[in-house]
Enzyme design. Structure first.
Site, PDB file in Angstrom:
ATOM      1  N   SER A 117       0.846  -1.190   0.000  1.00 51.77           N
ATOM      2  CA  SER A 117       0.000   0.000   0.000  1.00 51.77           C
ATOM      3  C   SER A 117       0.881   1.239   0.000  1.00 51.77           C
ATOM      4  O   SER A 117       1.993   1.229   0.541  1.00 51.77           O
ATOM      5  CB  SER A 117      -0.891   0.015   1.246  1.00 51.77           C
ATOM      6  OG  SER A 117      -1.439   1.293   1.472  1.00 51.77           O
ATOM      7  N   SER A 118       0.366   2.325  -0.566  1.00 52.29           N
ATOM      8  CA  SER A 118       1.134   3.572  -0.602  1.00 52.29           C
ATOM      9  C   SER A 118       1.328   4.179   0.779  1.00 52.29           C
ATOM     10  O   SER A 118       2.162   5.074   0.955  1.00 52.29           O
ATOM     11  CB  SER A 118       0.440   4.585  -1.516  1.00 52.29           C
ATOM     12  OG  SER A 118      -0.875   4.847  -1.065  1.00 52.29           O
ATOM     13  N   CYS A 119       0.601   3.692   1.794  1.00 50.32           N
ATOM     14  CA  CYS A 119       0.752   4.243   3.144  1.00 50.32           C
ATOM     15  C   CYS A 119       2.066   3.834   3.795  1.00 50.32           C
ATOM     16  O   CYS A 119       2.380   4.281   4.907  1.00 50.32           O
ATOM     17  CB  CYS A 119      -0.422   3.858   4.024  1.00 50.32           C
ATOM     18  SG  CYS A 119      -0.444   2.121   4.494  1.00 50.32           S
ATOM     19  N   TYR A 172      -1.134  -0.518  10.158  1.00 47.51           N
ATOM     20  CA  TYR A 172      -1.316  -1.155   8.841  1.00 47.51           C
ATOM     21  C   TYR A 172      -0.063  -0.972   7.997  1.00 47.51           C
ATOM     22  O   TYR A 172       0.413  -1.920   7.348  1.00 47.51           O
ATOM     23  CB  TYR A 172      -2.527  -0.531   8.150  1.00 47.51           C
ATOM     24  CG  TYR A 172      -2.797  -1.046   6.760  1.00 47.51           C
ATOM     25  CD1 TYR A 172      -3.293  -2.330   6.558  1.00 47.51           C
ATOM     26  CD2 TYR A 172      -2.571  -0.250   5.636  1.00 47.51           C
ATOM     27  CE1 TYR A 172      -3.553  -2.808   5.283  1.00 47.51           C
ATOM     28  CE2 TYR A 172      -2.834  -0.720   4.363  1.00 47.51           C
ATOM     29  CZ  TYR A 172      -3.315  -1.996   4.183  1.00 47.51           C
ATOM     30  OH  TYR A 172      -3.562  -2.462   2.912  1.00 47.51           O
ATOM     31  N   LYS A 190       2.533  -3.785   6.305  1.00 42.64           N
ATOM     32  CA  LYS A 190       2.871  -3.848   4.881  1.00 42.64           C
ATOM     33  C   LYS A 190       4.376  -3.725   4.653  1.00 42.64           C
ATOM     34  O   LYS A 190       4.935  -4.393   3.771  1.00 42.64           O
ATOM     35  CB  LYS A 190       2.113  -2.754   4.115  1.00 42.64           C
ATOM     36  CG  LYS A 190       0.615  -3.037   4.002  1.00 42.64           C
ATOM     37  CD  LYS A 190       0.352  -4.316   3.231  1.00 42.64           C
ATOM     38  CE  LYS A 190      -1.104  -4.634   3.050  1.00 42.64           C
ATOM     39  NZ  LYS A 190      -1.318  -5.901   2.340  1.00 42.64           N
ATOM     40  N   HIS A 216     -12.859   3.323   2.113  1.00 40.70           N
ATOM     41  CA  HIS A 216     -11.930   4.370   1.702  1.00 40.70           C
ATOM     42  C   HIS A 216     -12.700   5.563   1.139  1.00 40.70           C
ATOM     43  O   HIS A 216     -13.901   5.489   0.915  1.00 40.70           O
ATOM     44  CB  HIS A 216     -10.949   3.825   0.661  1.00 40.70           C
ATOM     45  CG  HIS A 216      -9.943   2.877   1.228  1.00 40.70           C
ATOM     46  ND1 HIS A 216     -10.040   1.507   1.106  1.00 40.70           N
ATOM     47  CD2 HIS A 216      -8.813   3.095   1.946  1.00 40.70           C
ATOM     48  CE1 HIS A 216      -9.011   0.931   1.706  1.00 40.70           C
ATOM     49  NE2 HIS A 216      -8.257   1.871   2.229  1.00 40.70           N
TER      50      HIS A 216
END
Length: 309
Positions: free
Chosen positions: A108-110, A137, A141, A180
């Protein structure tokens, strides 16, 4: 990746996994393994070990994850880190134990620091502090990325990772609290239109910038990379440009046909100010997105209405 190869799509009922599953079938792959969470609990080490030992998949798309928006990430912090770590640990390790030819881990981009320079290059991982609301989270990842790198380094496993930008599309989650931003806005504007609400209130200031990739494009990119990329470093998947939450809200409002007002609640969190992926690596490998945002939202809204009915 041969058309008759045994391919396990973990998380095939979710938006990402179902898109990969559909795309594989469209491309003529004939031996796709799937299991629902009731049939196979990926958090359960014993169940996952038995499944891999029995089925011996050759390729694995690890798209299974516990996901959600700002509210869900912030409230269910323990669930998000525990469940995602458990899923990743089990699937990645059993892929090694059972000699899977190639695995793709979807992140994920987070994973990137909250205040990282934009656009986000793959090299920016672990260069700063994460966004607090989704830190558990993100850490899970990041651990998945490092697992793939470590199994590659120690055991020479062909395990690759990809980092999608914000996703939306067919089979999305439209839950009022746990979705989201884009699917949440589709639901909010649809319900406001149906009930003639005078206004829709949106969390935050509307100023954060976000990039959005349609799920079918992501699936196409994943299969492309599975066939054409074997590098150690993970690859960003995105479109390379972004839109403010305010402009996104105005676009969805227009496409749905809602006539009321939009207000913003600055007392609620904005999240990261901007998350734009640098996709130059992906483009250099030969893949670019095909579905523009407006067309994708139209398709997603049709899917939402079908689910509502």
């Amino acid at each position: 990746m041969e058309k008759e190869a045994k391919i396990f799509v973990a998380g095939h009922r979710g938006m990402v996994g179902s898109a990969i599953h559909r795309r594989l079938m469209e491309l003529g792959y004939t031996n796709i393994l799937t299991r629902t969470s009731k049939e196979l609990d990926l958090r359960n080490q014993t169940e996952v070990a038995y499944f891999f030992a029995q089925e011996k998949p050759q390729y694995v798309f690890l798209a299974a994850a516990k996901v959600g928006g700002i509210m869900a990430n912030n409230i269910y912090r323990a669930d998000f880190i525990y469940e995602n770590l458990a899923i990743q640990n089990n699937v990645i390790h059993q892929s090694y134990v059972n000699n899977v030819q190639k695995l793709m881990f979807l992140g994920s981009s987070c994973i990137y620091p909250k205040l990282a320079a934009q656009p986000l290059k793959e090299d920016y991982l672990l260069t700063g502090t994460l966004e607090p609301t989704n830190e558990p989270y993100a850490i899970a990842k990041i651990a998945g990325i490092k697992m793939c790198e470590s199994y590659r380094a120690q055991y020479n496993c062909n395990f690759i990772s990809v980092m999608p930008t914000n996703l939306y599309g067919i089979n999305d989650n439209y839950h009022p609290q746990n979705s989201h931003v884009l699917p949440a806005l589709i639901r909010r504007f649809h319900e406001a239109k149906e009930n003639n609400f005078p206004e829709v209130t949106i969390w935050g200031t509307g100023t954060p910038l976000r990039e959005f990739l349609f799920s079918e494009d992501l699936a196409d990119a994943c299969i492309f990379l599975m066939k054409n990329y074997d590098g150690e470093q993970f690859v960003n998947i995105g479109i390379g440009h972004d839109i403010s939450i305010k402009d996104l809200a105005l676009l969805i409002k227009d496409l749905i046909g809602y006539k009321g007002e939009i207000t913003f609640d600055p007392s609620k969190p904005d999240g990261t100010p901007r998350k734009l992926m640098d996709v130059s690596k992906l483009h250099s490998l030969g893949w670019k997105h095909k579905i523009p945002l407006e067309e994708g939202i139209k398709r997603a809204y049709i899917d939402f209405k079908e689910k509502e009915l």
